[in-house]
Write an enzyme that holds these catalytic residues in place. Structure first.
Site, PDB file in Angstrom:
ATOM      1  CE1 TYR A 111      -3.170  -0.495   5.255  1.00 52.77           C
ATOM      2  CE2 TYR A 111      -1.921   0.463   3.451  1.00 52.77           C
ATOM      3  CZ  TYR A 111      -2.768   0.602   4.529  1.00 52.77           C
ATOM      4  OH  TYR A 111      -3.229   1.839   4.855  1.00 52.77           O
ATOM      5  CG  ASP A 129      -2.486  -2.956  12.172  1.00 49.16           C
ATOM      6  OD1 ASP A 129      -2.853  -1.782  12.048  1.00 49.16           O
ATOM      7  OD2 ASP A 129      -1.510  -3.423  11.564  1.00 49.16           O
ATOM      8  CE  LYS A 162       3.711  -1.273  13.667  1.00 46.03           C
ATOM      9  NZ  LYS A 162       3.505  -0.659  12.345  1.00 46.03           N
TER      10      LYS A 162
END
Length: 521
Positions: free
Chosen positions: A264, A299, A371
């Site tokens: 990330y 995501d 998640k």
């Protein structure tokens, strides 16, 4: 639960390729250190506070000491040997830090390293003992108060910028049904190469991650856990340039989950890949020791790339995150692997496609508390349409047996949510989960049907991509440079923080690694 019947040979091949693709990154992390890893060692040994001469809480002593060691002898040996050699028999870290501040501290690599090794190991072991005690305390509180009565756990973000405003909002959210409270960080903290000190009241779009803020929020959630009769978990972010230090602070203050993704920071904050991969391994070893669940950030890829065309890159990232997490000692129950409900609702069969992707993740990682992230990219400002879309997201989570469900907001992309927005969003989640119950036990996609075919297509594309990554000598680092994930290209030598990376010498010593290596949950 009923799930997809995935091709076992294809799944085995995917994991084998993920291990090959990640191998250069693991080797990099094992043979290098960073300024933040070394600062984390000093934090474990008890060094806190800031240099009062150099600003208002902006220059922690751990930064000052590590910078002085790097300037005088380099980082390739680690900080433990030069620091505890300088301390001698009776010195304290605080006194040594003040000598650094005064410019009188002198560091060198001892000819006989054993006394410094022994002293450093004992000091860091005290910090590890505190982390171990916090893990045991969490187990006691879960046994006392109980876990939430059902899965998925409801995960809600609370962050005003002021920790003293966050606390009553977090407690109110728990009373309204949230099982996990996430205190999102102040914008830009991931780019700070230091961790702010103390309780903070001025954050932008979030609240600073500090040891004191962690302590205050954990105490507040302990109070509301006792009131509600269920243990309420606390989440923050171990990412950015201080990933190892924040992981240590989380362990020292008994946080329960941490955002901790392998890529990330590289992709979305332009942090140097080498710096990130070294830092993430150490931080994950701390999380493994502390019994903390990590959340990964797949995501985010779907906010920049198409959720249908690039679905296989999410699967590849999940497999790589799993590989790197296992290597660092994390168990399956600690892997909150991320994925999201981000397909354009105008796409025909969009809900069936979302179910296929969610079931693929569930089938690949049956023991992981996945998640599940709500829609953001296609929230238009129509709060009624957004509320309906969030309801479909919640239903998909119930149908596919997700483990952690982040609450979607109907005002996403319009305003920072009000308390009333959160209350309505929680009502949406509660209605769907209570109405659907254990619907995943009854839901079985037809073999060879639309959902089954789509999931196998994504898995096949993921294996093909992993083959290309694994066949390259630089593996994952080159894949990132090529723009494989989130259509974002990052050079191995670019980004922020590369100057804080050092290759380890043959006689390097890190007592924290010595204490954690080989620990498996």
């Amino acid at each position: 639960m009923n799930a997809l019947e995935l091709d076992g040979e294809l799944v085995r091949r995917a994991r084998e390729l993920a291990a090959r693709a990640a191998a250069p990154v693991v080797d990099l992390a094992r043979t290098h250190t960073t300024v933040s890893v070394e600062r984390a060692v000093l934090r474990l040994a008890g060094l806190t506070g800031t240099d009062p001469v150099l600003g208002d809480g902006e220059v922690p002593w751990v930064n000052r000491v590590v910078d002085a060691v790097r300037e005088q002898v380099g980082l390739e040996h680690g900080v433990a040997l030069p620091v505890w050699h300088a301390l001698g028999r009776d010195g304290s870290l605080q006194e040594l830090a003040e000598q650094v501040g005064a410019g009188t501290a002198r560091f060198s690599i001892p000819a006989d390293p054993e006394p410094a090794r022994d002293a450093a190991r004992a000091a860091v072991a005290a910090g590890m003992a505190r982390i171990d005690a916090n893990r045991a305390r969490r187990d006691e509180l879960v046994a006392l108060h109980g876990d939430p009565p059902r899965r998925p756990w409801i995960y809600l973000i609370v962050a005003t910028g002021d920790i003293y405003e966050d606390i009553p909002q977090a407690q109110a959210a728990a009373r309204a049904g949230a099982d996990v409270i996430a205190v999102i960080r102040s914008t830009g903290q991931s780019l700070l190469d230091y961790v702010p000190e103390g309780a903070t009241r001025t954050g932008y779009a979030g609240t600073y991650a500090t040891g004191e803020n962690f302590r205050l929020m954990r105490a507040a959630l302990d109070d509301v856990s006792a009131e509600l009769g269920r243990y309420v978990r606390l989440t923050n972010y171990a990412s950015g340039l201080c990933m190892p230090e924040i992981a240590v602070l989380a362990g020292l203050e008994r946080l329960d989950m941490m955002l901790n993704d392998a890529m990330y920071g590289i992709l979305f904050r332009d942090i140097n890949p080498r710096r990130t991969f070294v830092d993430q391994r150490f931080s994950r070893m701390v999380h493994a020791r502390a019994g903390i669940i990590i959340n990964t950030g797949e995501d985010n890829y779907l906010t920049t790339a198409d959720a249908v065309d690039e679905a296989h890159t999410v699967t590849v990232s999940q497999l790589l995150n799993e590989t790197l997490a296992h290597e660092a000692g994390l168990a399956d129950w600690q892997l909150g692997l991320g994925h999201a409900f981000e397909i354009n609702p105008a796409v025909p069969e969009s809900f069936r496609l979302e179910l296929a992707h969610a079931l693929l993740a569930r089938g690949l990682f049956p023991d992981a508390p996945l998640k599940w992230m709500p829609p953001t990219k296609h929230m238009t400002g129509d709060v009624f349409g957004g509320y309906l879309l969030d309801g479909f997201f919640n239903l998909a989570g119930a149908l596919t047996g997700q483990g952690i469900l982040l609450v979607g907001m109907m005002t996403e992309a319009v305003v920072t949510p009000w308390l009333s927005d959160r209350d309505l969003a929680l009502r949406n989640v509660r209605y769907v989960l209570e109405a659907a119950g254990n619907l995943h036990e009854d839901f079985a996609p037809r073999p060879g049907g639309f959902i089954d075919r789509r999931a196998h297509t994504v898995l096949t594309e993921a294996v093909q991509l992993l083959e290309r990554i694994a066949d390259h000598p630089q593996g994952l680092i080159q894949a990132i440079a090529d723009g494989t994930f989130g259509i974002t290209k990052r050079s191995p030598d670019g980004g922020k923080g590369l100057d804080g990376v050092a290759r380890l010498a043959a006689d390097a010593y890190n007592p924290a690694l010595e204490l954690m290596e080989g620990v498996r949950v």
